[in-house]
Design an enzyme around this catalytic site. Structure first.
Site, mmCIF file in Angstrom:
data_model
loop_
_atom_site.group_PDB
_atom_site.id
_atom_site.type_symbol
_atom_site.label_atom_id
_atom_site.label_comp_id
_atom_site.label_asym_id
_atom_site.label_seq_id
_atom_site.Cartn_x
_atom_site.Cartn_y
_atom_site.Cartn_z
ATOM 1 N N PRO A 151 82.180 67.402 47.474
ATOM 2 C CA PRO A 151 81.582 66.441 46.404
ATOM 3 C C PRO A 151 80.071 66.221 46.567
ATOM 4 C CG PRO A 151 82.463 65.007 48.157
ATOM 5 C CD PRO A 151 82.446 66.493 48.824
ATOM 6 N N LYS A 176 82.047 75.709 47.915
ATOM 7 C CA LYS A 176 81.709 75.438 46.794
ATOM 8 C C LYS A 176 80.993 73.809 46.646
ATOM 9 C CE LYS A 176 82.843 73.304 42.731
ATOM 10 N NZ LYS A 176 81.566 72.915 42.415
ATOM 11 N N ALA A 232 92.012 62.496 41.142
ATOM 12 C CA ALA A 232 92.536 62.989 39.787
ATOM 13 C C ALA A 232 92.254 64.678 40.059
ATOM 14 C CB ALA A 232 91.962 62.554 38.597
ATOM 15 N N THR A 233 90.980 64.998 40.741
ATOM 16 C CA THR A 233 90.897 66.418 40.709
ATOM 17 C C THR A 233 91.711 66.827 41.866
ATOM 18 O OG1 THR A 233 88.544 65.725 40.361
ATOM 19 C CG2 THR A 233 88.765 68.090 41.199
ATOM 20 N N GLU A 251 90.823 65.214 50.906
ATOM 21 C CA GLU A 251 90.417 64.019 51.066
ATOM 22 C C GLU A 251 89.894 63.433 49.762
ATOM 23 O OE1 GLU A 251 90.112 63.045 54.408
ATOM 24 O OE2 GLU A 251 90.471 64.694 55.631
ATOM 25 N N LEU A 252 90.376 62.222 49.480
ATOM 26 C CA LEU A 252 90.181 61.821 48.026
ATOM 27 C C LEU A 252 89.679 60.191 48.142
ATOM 28 C CD1 LEU A 252 93.595 63.347 46.887
ATOM 29 C CD2 LEU A 252 91.478 64.461 46.964
ATOM 30 N N CYS A 285 83.260 57.235 49.895
ATOM 31 C CA CYS A 285 84.846 56.967 49.845
ATOM 32 C C CYS A 285 85.568 55.909 50.732
ATOM 33 C CB CYS A 285 85.494 58.114 50.152
ATOM 34 S SG CYS A 285 84.733 58.834 52.120
ATOM 35 N N GLU A 382 88.635 52.963 41.942
ATOM 36 C CA GLU A 382 87.721 53.259 42.618
ATOM 37 C C GLU A 382 86.331 52.998 41.708
ATOM 38 O OE1 GLU A 382 87.233 57.229 43.890
ATOM 39 O OE2 GLU A 382 86.240 56.420 45.996
ATOM 40 N N LYS A 452 98.288 57.473 51.549
ATOM 41 C CA LYS A 452 98.810 57.353 49.777
ATOM 42 C C LYS A 452 97.645 58.347 49.042
ATOM 43 C CE LYS A 452 99.070 52.710 49.710
ATOM 44 N NZ LYS A 452 98.783 51.286 49.685
HETATM 45 P P1 NAP Z 1 84.883 65.404 42.034
HETATM 46 O O1 NAP Z 1 84.643 65.196 40.617
HETATM 47 O O2 NAP Z 1 86.420 65.557 42.214
HETATM 48 O O3 NAP Z 1 84.459 66.512 42.435
HETATM 49 C C1 NAP Z 1 84.435 66.952 44.020
HETATM 50 C C2 NAP Z 1 84.309 68.818 43.964
HETATM 51 O O4 NAP Z 1 85.432 69.329 43.074
HETATM 52 C C3 NAP Z 1 82.921 69.084 43.141
HETATM 53 O O5 NAP Z 1 82.641 70.260 44.126
HETATM 54 C C4 NAP Z 1 83.572 69.517 41.739
HETATM 55 O O6 NAP Z 1 82.674 70.564 41.211
HETATM 56 C C5 NAP Z 1 84.921 70.203 42.138
HETATM 57 N N1 NAP Z 1 85.803 70.255 41.004
HETATM 58 C C6 NAP Z 1 85.611 69.743 39.934
HETATM 59 N N2 NAP Z 1 86.831 70.092 39.070
HETATM 60 C C7 NAP Z 1 87.379 70.948 39.840
HETATM 61 C C8 NAP Z 1 88.467 71.653 39.584
HETATM 62 N N3 NAP Z 1 89.188 71.820 38.446
HETATM 63 N N4 NAP Z 1 88.835 72.751 40.504
HETATM 64 C C9 NAP Z 1 88.256 72.574 41.624
HETATM 65 N N5 NAP Z 1 87.160 72.059 42.056
HETATM 66 C C10 NAP Z 1 86.869 71.041 41.023
HETATM 67 O O7 NAP Z 1 84.395 64.171 42.836
HETATM 68 P P2 NAP Z 1 82.940 63.603 42.952
HETATM 69 O O8 NAP Z 1 82.680 62.916 41.976
HETATM 70 O O9 NAP Z 1 81.912 64.886 43.359
HETATM 71 O O10 NAP Z 1 82.801 62.714 44.248
HETATM 72 C C11 NAP Z 1 83.314 61.548 44.377
HETATM 73 C C12 NAP Z 1 84.602 61.330 44.696
HETATM 74 O O11 NAP Z 1 84.916 62.056 46.014
HETATM 75 C C13 NAP Z 1 85.217 59.971 44.935
HETATM 76 O O12 NAP Z 1 86.422 59.706 44.473
HETATM 77 C C14 NAP Z 1 85.190 59.923 46.387
HETATM 78 O O13 NAP Z 1 85.963 59.063 46.961
HETATM 79 C C15 NAP Z 1 85.531 61.253 46.949
HETATM 80 N N6 NAP Z 1 85.109 61.319 48.460
HETATM 81 C C16 NAP Z 1 86.121 61.495 49.219
HETATM 82 C C17 NAP Z 1 85.746 61.546 50.662
HETATM 83 C C18 NAP Z 1 86.826 61.512 51.700
HETATM 84 O O14 NAP Z 1 86.837 62.054 52.650
HETATM 85 N N7 NAP Z 1 88.033 61.168 51.610
HETATM 86 C C19 NAP Z 1 84.440 61.661 51.060
HETATM 87 C C20 NAP Z 1 83.549 61.849 50.044
HETATM 88 C C21 NAP Z 1 83.965 61.877 48.722
HETATM 89 P P3 NAP Z 1 81.718 70.037 40.154
HETATM 90 O O15 NAP Z 1 80.640 69.329 40.855
HETATM 91 O O16 NAP Z 1 81.140 71.219 39.362
HETATM 92 O O17 NAP Z 1 82.262 69.260 39.059
#
Ligand code: NAP
Length: 484
Positions: A151, A176, A232-233, A251-252, A285, A382, A452
């Site tokens: 992310p 990526k 959701a992703t 990791e969400l 996160c 969130e 969860k």
């Molecule tokens: P995101 O929208 O889910 O995107 C994450 C990554 O997934 C990006 O590289 C994105 O590419 C890619 N992606 C989007 N759609 C996809 C698909 N259909 N197939 C494969 N890859 C796809 O999340 P974000 O907004 O970047 O990051 C914020 C989220 O990350 C928050 O919910 C946060 O809590 C979570 N997070 C979790 C942790 C943990 O360790 N648990 C750590 C950091 C962040 P694009 O950018 O090109 O859309």
């Protein structure tokens, strides 16, 4: 001086043009477009995957001796340290992250590579005493082609957390990065080549997840997806990966509690609470965004918490004194502002923040809200921005019930001087990581991940090396006369 990356890394070569068009980068401080990189389309993904599969099959990395693999990874870590100021500047400019935080994250990425370089030669199987005549042993073998999707909130550390254990265990990796923040991931690819990682063993393909994600995830030559991002992703990725029985770790999102009991060092808890939720402008996160406070100390804690929050330095990320920078994008700030409006509509009390402190830049003042029930959307969803919800509690049972009243289970803190209660509550809170009398629970040596809807699988620690390997069990018969 490190060049600002402007190309994809495929098969050891830089690609300045790609079929997915370009990704425009907008400076969160000036709101001006300042750079662009090419975006991979399905064609580049096909190519990158077949290159990775070939690199893996040729075994020019997995069969390199563990010591030599470690040497390359130590060299990569050293190059990151040498270029740390440039990398931190890139990250700060791209994300709007305070420069001090960016520097720590870059150096943390180097430490992560060193940690796994050191772990390679100690990571192996076991010999097991079994009932049959012979001996039984297990082997840890690399999975093959690993796709790491990361992310925008912690671009460099998230990349290193996945690339380091995957390379250490002998896989070929396609990284990526998020479309908003591709720069330090691309720079990492360049430094990896300089360090001696063979062509095709680490490739970096920036591109829109919505356009190339499914091709990457569903590709039959890809064995494992390591994903960090939104819940959701993650759920979508899990579905796309399912028909091919791919290995997936997720990791969400999170909505983590910060539980403050009346017997805690309230001054310390209140002083630490602001950065636990407003660090990285709340785009974390692990943000302790639900602050749960025991009733007898509610007023005194809140007074100190609000005062400490008002004292945070919000400003230019390149200023060393800045603690809170802008948000990543206009869209992300608007999304957060909608939650603040919703909180107002539902009767929440805004104790500070809620406004844009500057005319230019995607800034949003750190915001504290109380007076909303735990069931409200603002307390449940969130928000991923600088917003803390505070809820009072009556006793330990209610604190645990409130802490667990969420679909997420990533992180959290407990503040108390009662050790038995700390241990009881730490166990009862449904989260993958938890800290006691501090808000820091991330260590390279310890597993990190959620329960969860915060996902499954663990980054960091020895557990991450297990995620990038398959466990094989081999039995060798020794019943031959000559051998008995
Ligand atoms: P995101 O929208 O889910 O995107 C994450 C990554 O997934 C990006 O590289 C994105 O590419 C890619 N992606 C989007 N759609 C996809 C698909 N259909 N197939 C494969 N890859 C796809 O999340 P974000 O907004 O970047 O990051 C914020 C989220 O990350 C928050 O919910 C946060 O809590 C979570 N997070 C979790 C942790 C943990 O360790 N648990 C750590 C950091 C962040 P694009 O950018 O090109 O859309």
């Amino acid at each position: 001086m490190l060049d600002v990356p402007n190309a994809l890394l495929i098969d050891g070569c830089w690609r300045k043009e790609a079929t997915g068009g370009t990704l425009a980068l907008v400076d969160p401080v000036t709101e001006q477009r300042w750079h662009q990189v090419p975006a991979a389309g399905p064609q580049e993904i096909e190519e990158a995957v077949s290159v990775a599969a070939r690199a893996f099959r040729k075994a020019d990395w997995a069969m390199v001796s563990p010591r030599d693999r470690a040497t390359v990874m130590y060299r990569l870590a050293a190059l990151i340290r040498e270029n740390a100021e440039d990398l931190a500047g890139l990250e700060s400019h791209n994300v709007g992250k305070p420069i001090g935080d960016a520097r720590d994250e870059i150096l943390g990425g180097a430490s992560c590579l060193e940690y796994y370089a050191g772990g390679i030669s100690r990571f192996g199987g076991e010999t097991l005493p079994v009932a049959a005549q012979g001996f039984d042993y297990t082997l840890r073998v690399p999975i093959g082609v690993v796709v790491a999707i990361v992310p925008w909130n912690f671009p460099f550390p998230m990349a290193c957390w996945k690339v380091a254990p995957a390379l250490a265990t002998g896989n070929a990796v396609i990284l990526k990065p998020a479309s908003l923040t591709p720069l330090t991931a691309l720079a990492l690819g360049g430094l990896a080549m300089e360090a001696g990682v063979p062509a095709g063993v680490l490739q970096v393909v920036a591109g829109r997840g919505s356009e190339i994600g499914d091709t990457l995830v569903a590709h039959p030559l890809v064995g494992k997806i390591a994903f960090t991002g939104e819940t959701a992703t993650g759920a979508h990725i899990l579905q796309v990966a399912a028909p091919d029985i791919k290995r997936v770790s997720l990791e969400l999102g999170g909505k983590s509690p910060n539980i403050i009991f009346a017997d805690a060092d309230v001054e310390a808890a209140a002083a630490a609470a602001p950065m636990a939720v407003f660090g990285n402008t709340g785009q974390d996160c692990c943000a302790r965004s639900r602050v749960l406070v025991e009733e007898p100390i509610y007023d005194s804690f809140m007074e100190a918490f609000v005062e400490a929050t008002r004292g945070l330095v919000v400003g230019d990320p390149l200023d060393e004194s800045t603690q809170v920078g802008p948000m990543i994008s206009a869209g992300q700030r608007e999304r957060v502002e909608q939650y603040i409006a919703l909180a107002r509509d539902e009767g929440g009390r805004l104790l500070c923040g809620g406004e844009r402190p500057f005319e230019t830049g995607y800034y949003l003042a750190p915001t504290i809200i109380d007076g909303l029930p735990s069931s409200s959307r603002v307390c449940q969803e969130e928000i991923f921005g600088p917003v803390a919800c505070v809820i009072p509690f009556h006793d330990e049972a209610e604190a645990v019930a409130l802490a667990n009243d969420t679909e997420y289970g990533l992180s959290g803190s407990v503040w108390t001087r009662d050790l038995t209660r700390a241990l009881r509550v730490a166990r009862a809170v449904e989260s993958g990581v938890l800290s006691v009398n501090t808000n820091s629970s991330v260590h390279l040596e310890a597993p990190f991940g959620g329960l969860k809807h915060s996902g499954f699988g663990r980054d960091l620690g020895r557990e991450a090396m297990c995620l990038y390997t398959e466990l094989k069990n081999i039995f060798v018969s020794v019943t031959d006369e000559d051998l008995t």
